[in-house]
Design a protein around this motif. Sequence first.
Motif, PDB file in Angstrom:
ATOM      1  N   GLY A 119      69.343  66.531  16.924  1.00  0.00           N
ATOM      2  CA  GLY A 119      69.417  67.200  17.954  1.00  0.00           C
ATOM      3  C   GLY A 119      70.242  68.522  17.629  1.00  0.00           C
ATOM      4  O   GLY A 119      69.635  69.597  18.179  1.00  0.00           O
ATOM      5  N   LYS A 120      70.924  68.594  16.781  1.00  0.00           N
ATOM      6  CA  LYS A 120      71.631  69.748  16.333  1.00  0.00           C
ATOM      7  C   LYS A 120      70.801  70.843  15.737  1.00  0.00           C
ATOM      8  O   LYS A 120      70.521  72.069  15.794  1.00  0.00           O
ATOM      9  CB  LYS A 120      73.161  69.505  15.453  1.00  0.00           C
ATOM     10  N   LEU A 121      69.953  70.091  14.747  1.00  0.00           N
ATOM     11  CA  LEU A 121      68.938  70.956  14.032  1.00  0.00           C
ATOM     12  C   LEU A 121      67.690  71.306  14.823  1.00  0.00           C
ATOM     13  O   LEU A 121      66.833  71.936  14.405  1.00  0.00           O
ATOM     14  CB  LEU A 121      68.570  70.097  12.807  1.00  0.00           C
ATOM     15  N   GLY A 122      67.378  70.330  15.701  1.00  0.00           N
ATOM     16  CA  GLY A 122      66.213  70.706  16.472  1.00  0.00           C
ATOM     17  C   GLY A 122      65.240  70.080  16.022  1.00  0.00           C
ATOM     18  O   GLY A 122      63.866  70.411  15.975  1.00  0.00           O
ATOM     19  N   ASP A 123      65.491  68.731  15.516  1.00  0.00           N
ATOM     20  CA  ASP A 123      64.361  67.911  14.852  1.00  0.00           C
ATOM     21  C   ASP A 123      63.642  66.908  15.735  1.00  0.00           C
ATOM     22  O   ASP A 123      64.230  65.718  15.706  1.00  0.00           O
ATOM     23  CB  ASP A 123      64.809  67.408  13.477  1.00  0.00           C
ATOM     24  N   ASP A 124      62.947  67.500  16.483  1.00  0.00           N
ATOM     25  CA  ASP A 124      62.520  66.164  17.583  1.00  0.00           C
ATOM     26  C   ASP A 124      61.696  65.147  17.257  1.00  0.00           C
ATOM     27  O   ASP A 124      61.784  64.247  17.605  1.00  0.00           O
ATOM     28  CB  ASP A 124      61.414  67.335  18.776  1.00  0.00           C
ATOM     29  N   ALA A 125      60.843  65.433  15.945  1.00  0.00           N
ATOM     30  CA  ALA A 125      60.317  64.250  15.282  1.00  0.00           C
ATOM     31  C   ALA A 125      61.256  63.144  14.850  1.00  0.00           C
ATOM     32  O   ALA A 125      61.038  61.938  15.238  1.00  0.00           O
ATOM     33  CB  ALA A 125      59.510  64.959  14.212  1.00  0.00           C
ATOM     34  N   THR A 126      62.325  63.603  14.267  1.00  0.00           N
ATOM     35  CA  THR A 126      63.340  62.504  13.725  1.00  0.00           C
ATOM     36  C   THR A 126      63.731  61.891  14.880  1.00  0.00           C
ATOM     37  O   THR A 126      64.097  60.470  15.075  1.00  0.00           O
ATOM     38  CB  THR A 126      64.235  63.366  12.712  1.00  0.00           C
TER      39      THR A 126
END
Length: 362
Positions: free
Chosen positions: A343-350
């Motif tokens: 969430g901090k990285l904005g990695d919605d796929a993960t």
Amino acid sequence: MSRSVRVGIFLSLMFLAALPFATAQSDGSATQPANIVVLVQGHAAIKRKNWTGFAPLAFGANLQAGDLLRLDQSSVAKVVCADLKLHDLGAGMMGTPCTSSQELLRRPDGSLLRPTRGVPADGLFPVIVSPRFTKILSEHPLLRWTEVKDAFTYHVMVRGPELIWTANVPFKTEIQYPDNAQKLEAGQNYKLIVTVDEEKTSEMESGPGHGFSVLPSKERKIVLEEQKQLEHLGLEEGPTQYLIAHLFASHGLNAEAIQRLEAVSKKFQGPATERLLGDLYMVVELPRQAETHYLKSLELSQREQDDEGQLQCRLALAAIYGKVFGNNRAAGEHLEAAIAIAGKLGDDATISRARKRLSELK
């Protein structure tokens, strides 16, 4: 087709077939090229193509097409691409400098461990550590196994076509295959067996044979030539050995890749080194050893504020605890932590994949 292209294609395919005793692995992620960051000085950040934010760029990061790099003024970074070429990066915003023309470095993927394989109880019988599920360069490999409680002598055997070598090893859990023993022939399959008594033998480990074979001379020549290329890049000892370990793994030389990493990690400690050891121990189906290295990598990643390193370790540990050890509580904790980092990285796929795995645990 040029020789270099033929070699690149051959090595890309060879990594999948390099483990003669392992089940075939079809997940395409096992064949991703490795474009490795080997030096970061100053403030550098990376944004993966599926992220909305940047994370600190760390040693050992594997660059992929679509990644965006950001280096502040006076910052520098070095990348060794999968074709073994070194690239210097300066200040500014840029993509990966690597092309896909020749992929000699590959990324080992330890997530492909078969979850149905049983994990032996610690210390009940010897478990082969090395060599297993591997090819080897040396005709005199280091033979290693786990300790058995109250064992005074280990009966060691290397068995193969027209070869049986035995030795009694008191107290120790390793021995070098000696120079005066019968020669190990290239292309032949061998197996290490360690016994304490009739009820305590490495043969008790479930699953198919955990064997090894000596690399044929033509492939050996290629590996040694590529190793020289890496040694001549002018990098320090730690990054050089890290790259050679990647190279060895690309050729299915898992045992010697692990040996090099374990040797260099005594002086060159870093999250990427420990994480690669975890990946390689998963490839040779030793999740207990992999767990130890992933936990160490996680600790170092937290200390260095390496967000992506923490994310990778959390996901790997969740897989080990959930799919191998059957510890759903621990698996869930690591998945929750992974979701927070993603969430901090904005990695919605993960985030989506981790939440799906969380729901499967319940």
